[in-house]
Design an enzyme around this catalytic site. Structure first.
Site, PDB file in Angstrom:
ATOM      1  N   GLY A  25       0.846  -1.211   0.000  1.00 26.19           N
ATOM      2  CA  GLY A  25       0.000   0.000   0.000  1.00 26.19           C
ATOM      3  C   GLY A  25       0.868   1.243   0.000  1.00 26.19           C
TER       4      GLY A  25
ATOM      5  N   ARG B  55       0.997  -5.076  -5.124  1.00 33.43           N
ATOM      6  CA  ARG B  55       1.175  -6.239  -4.243  1.00 33.43           C
ATOM      7  C   ARG B  55       1.416  -7.398  -5.209  1.00 33.43           C
ATOM      8  NH1 ARG B  55      -0.837  -3.889   0.486  1.00 33.43           N
ATOM      9  NH2 ARG B  55      -2.719  -2.651   0.232  1.00 33.43           N
TER      10      ARG B  55
ATOM     11  N   ASP C 191       5.598  -5.291   5.789  1.00 32.21           N
ATOM     12  CA  ASP C 191       6.255  -6.567   6.104  1.00 32.21           C
ATOM     13  C   ASP C 191       6.358  -7.500   4.893  1.00 32.21           C
ATOM     14  OD1 ASP C 191       3.548  -6.993   6.119  1.00 32.21           O
ATOM     15  OD2 ASP C 191       3.497  -8.126   7.983  1.00 32.21           O
ATOM     16  N   GLY C 192       5.357  -7.452   4.000  1.00 32.82           N
ATOM     17  CA  GLY C 192       5.423  -8.279   2.790  1.00 32.82           C
ATOM     18  C   GLY C 192       6.651  -7.907   1.966  1.00 32.82           C
TER      19      GLY C 192
ATOM     20  N   THR D  29       4.321   2.239   5.489  1.00 34.37           N
ATOM     21  CA  THR D  29       2.921   1.802   5.537  1.00 34.37           C
ATOM     22  C   THR D  29       2.184   2.681   6.539  1.00 34.37           C
ATOM     23  OG1 THR D  29       1.408   0.094   6.368  1.00 34.37           O
ATOM     24  CG2 THR D  29       3.662  -0.066   7.119  1.00 34.37           C
TER      25      THR D  29
ATOM     26  N   ASP E 232      -0.042   1.742   8.403  1.00 34.47           N
ATOM     27  CA  ASP E 232      -0.577   0.927   9.505  1.00 34.47           C
ATOM     28  C   ASP E 232       0.252   0.986  10.795  1.00 34.47           C
ATOM     29  OD1 ASP E 232      -2.518   0.146   7.706  1.00 34.47           O
ATOM     30  OD2 ASP E 232      -1.484  -1.707   7.147  1.00 34.47           O
TER      31      ASP E 232
ATOM     32  N   ASP F 175       2.544  -1.039  11.683  1.00 34.38           N
ATOM     33  CA  ASP F 175       2.473  -2.408  12.210  1.00 34.38           C
ATOM     34  C   ASP F 175       3.779  -3.179  12.060  1.00 34.38           C
ATOM     35  OD1 ASP F 175       2.405  -2.583   9.479  1.00 34.38           O
ATOM     36  OD2 ASP F 175       0.759  -4.020   9.381  1.00 34.38           O
TER      37      ASP F 175
ATOM     38  N   ARG G 173      -5.241  -2.633   9.160  1.00 34.27           N
ATOM     39  CA  ARG G 173      -5.194  -4.106   9.125  1.00 34.27           C
ATOM     40  C   ARG G 173      -5.403  -4.673  10.519  1.00 34.27           C
ATOM     41  NH1 ARG G 173      -3.710  -6.181   4.250  1.00 34.27           N
ATOM     42  NH2 ARG G 173      -2.522  -4.757   2.953  1.00 34.27           N
TER      43      ARG G 173
ATOM     44  N   HIS H  11     -22.666  14.724  21.662  1.00 26.62           N
ATOM     45  CA  HIS H  11     -22.328  13.801  20.574  1.00 26.62           C
ATOM     46  C   HIS H  11     -21.455  12.696  21.147  1.00 26.62           C
ATOM     47  CE1 HIS H  11     -18.768  16.418  20.773  1.00 26.62           C
ATOM     48  NE2 HIS H  11     -18.175  15.235  20.738  1.00 26.62           N
TER      49      HIS H  11
ATOM     50  N   GLU I  93     -10.369  -1.245  11.637  1.00 19.31           N
ATOM     51  CA  GLU I  93     -10.947  -2.225  10.709  1.00 19.31           C
ATOM     52  C   GLU I  93     -10.655  -3.668  11.140  1.00 19.31           C
ATOM     53  OE1 GLU I  93      -9.301  -1.861   6.751  1.00 19.31           O
ATOM     54  OE2 GLU I  93      -7.232  -2.101   7.449  1.00 19.31           O
TER      55      GLU I  93
ATOM     56  N   ARG J 140     -24.841   7.239  13.113  1.00 20.71           N
ATOM     57  CA  ARG J 140     -24.389   7.330  11.718  1.00 20.71           C
ATOM     58  C   ARG J 140     -22.989   6.716  11.599  1.00 20.71           C
ATOM     59  NH1 ARG J 140     -28.973   8.308  11.125  1.00 20.71           N
ATOM     60  NH2 ARG J 140     -29.972  10.066  10.050  1.00 20.71           N
TER      61      ARG J 140
HETATM   62  O1  F6P Z   1      -1.646  -1.596   4.511  1.00 19.48           O
HETATM   63  C1  F6P Z   1      -2.220  -0.382   4.212  1.00 19.48           C
HETATM   64  C2  F6P Z   1      -3.704  -0.526   4.027  1.00 19.48           C
HETATM   65  O2  F6P Z   1      -4.232   0.761   3.724  1.00 19.48           O
HETATM   66  C3  F6P Z   1      -4.470  -1.142   5.188  1.00 19.48           C
HETATM   67  O3  F6P Z   1      -4.693  -0.258   6.239  1.00 19.48           O
HETATM   68  C4  F6P Z   1      -5.723  -1.606   4.499  1.00 19.48           C
HETATM   69  O4  F6P Z   1      -6.321  -2.685   5.188  1.00 19.48           O
HETATM   70  C5  F6P Z   1      -5.214  -2.048   3.162  1.00 19.48           C
HETATM   71  O5  F6P Z   1      -3.986  -1.373   2.935  1.00 19.48           O
HETATM   72  C6  F6P Z   1      -6.135  -1.754   2.003  1.00 19.48           C
HETATM   73  O6  F6P Z   1      -5.597  -2.331   0.880  1.00 19.48           O
HETATM   74  P1  F6P Z   1      -5.997  -1.941  -0.590  1.00 19.48           P
HETATM   75  O7  F6P Z   1      -5.458  -0.584  -0.876  1.00 19.48           O
HETATM   76  O8  F6P Z   1      -5.357  -2.998  -1.425  1.00 19.48           O
HETATM   77  O9  F6P Z   1      -7.487  -1.934  -0.647  1.00 19.48           O
END
Ligand code: F6P
Length: 319
Positions: free
Chosen positions: A11, A72, A103-104, A125, A127, A129, A171, A215, A222, A243
């Site tokens: 990503g 990817r 990491d990939g 990234t 994330d 992570d 992720r 509010h 996710e 909402r």
């Molecule tokens: O790893 C970055 C990320 O944006 C994650 O947060 C998300 O789950 C994923 O990539 C979304 O992937 P794609 O852009 O392939 O939909």
């Protein structure tokens, strides 16, 4: 080393361009040529490269995304894919490679290093992570994107006295949710690292409303659930008008923050220094505000640990 390659993979993340610029700048400063490999590992297999010069990396530090494009690449996970990539690198006289990604991408870098091709990595990234680095490139910009969205959501949430569930990326990691939830003043933050009962979330929500809150903002990572799953439960248990906002890829775009530009610049320069110093199979990180270096193996050996103190603080401050 006479010529090195640089690619972005996985990503895209804001700050990747700053890192590409720094790799090119540091290499050229040391009289080393630079090939920008396009479309990540796919570009290594199908050979798609451009020469990077000081001119071609000008005017990119402020741009989100990656000028080298990204992908990817499943084929790179096969021995045939890696062999093709290696052959291309040798044919095009590339002596070392900088991989910017998650990491990939580091698994790919490790595979090349094990086959004798010097590769170093930069964690890119949103994330956050990756283990052995406090921050990854793009995380700060993503958090700022989320905060700016939460601020806007709060205006309309207050006006209508509504509950909002905001779903953020990450992720399996809750970092984006926690940092943006704290900085955005969210009432509840749901992350994969901590099991939270919906009864607790509802109780906090009701208590807040009873105290006069106009509010409620609930940030859900996710990796926990989709916003509608959480929203449906809340609506059913409280009857409060609820909402949903799924921020999606908006989090990944936009001009990188100063933090990500500075991080990309420092990490890019350090990655080149490592290659010129004969070091391979290493990831550049940032630890306690200092640029740090660990092996790919170490970086891949464990899950990134989110600082729980930030989560606990967010929880206390949103009572
Ligand atoms: O790893 C970055 C990320 O944006 C994650 O947060 C998300 O789950 C994923 O990539 C979304 O992937 P794609 O852009 O392939 O939909």
């Amino acid at each position: 080393m006479k010529k090195i390659g640089v690619l972005t993979s996985g990503g895209d993340a804001p700050g990747m361009n700053a890192a590409v610029r720094a790799v090119a700048g540091r290499a050229i400063y040391n009289n080393v040529e630079v090939a920008g490999i396009r479309h990540g590992f796919k570009g290594l297999i199908n050979w798609d490269s451009i020469d990077l010069t000081m001119g071609s990396v000008g005017d990119i530090i402020q741009r989100g995304g990656t000028i080298l494009y990204t992908s990817r690449c499943e084929e790179f996970k096969t021995p045939e894919g890696i062999a093709k990539a290696l052959n291309n690198l040798r044919t095009h006289s590339i002596d070392g490679l900088v991989v910017i990604g998650g990491d990939g991408s580091f698994h790919g870098g490790l595979a090349l290093t094990k086959l004798g091709f010097p590769t170093v990595g930069i964690p890119g990234t949103i994330d956050n992570d990756i283990a052995y680095t406090d921050f990854t490139l793009g995380f700060d910009t993503a958090v700022n994107n989320v905060i700016s969205a939460i601020d806007k959501i709060r205006d309309t949430a207050t006006s209508h006295e509504r509950t909002f569930v905001v779903e953020v990326m990450g992720r399996e990691a809750g970092d984006i949710a926690v940092w943006s939830g704290l900085a955005g003043g969210a009432e509840s933050i749901l992350i994969p690292e901590v099991e939270t009962s919906m009864d607790e979330v509802v109780q906090r929500l009701v208590q807040g409303v009873d105290r006069g809150k106009k509010h409620t903002i609930i940030v859900v990572a996710e990796g926990v659930a989709q916003a509608d799953e959480i929203g449906n439960i809340i609506q059913a248990k409280t009857g409060f008008e609820t909402r949903l906002t799924v921020l999606g890829h908006i989090q990944r775009g936009g001009s990188p923050t100063a933090v990500d530009r500075l991080l990309g610049s420092q990490m890019g320069a350090k990655a080149v220094d490592l290659l010129l110093d004969g070091q391979a199979g290493m990831m550049v990180g940032i630890t306690n505000n200092q640029i740090s270096v660990v092996s790919f193996e170490q970086a891949l050996s464990k899950r990134h640990q989110m600082p729980m103190s930030i989560y606990e603080l967010a929880k206390t401050l949103s009572m």
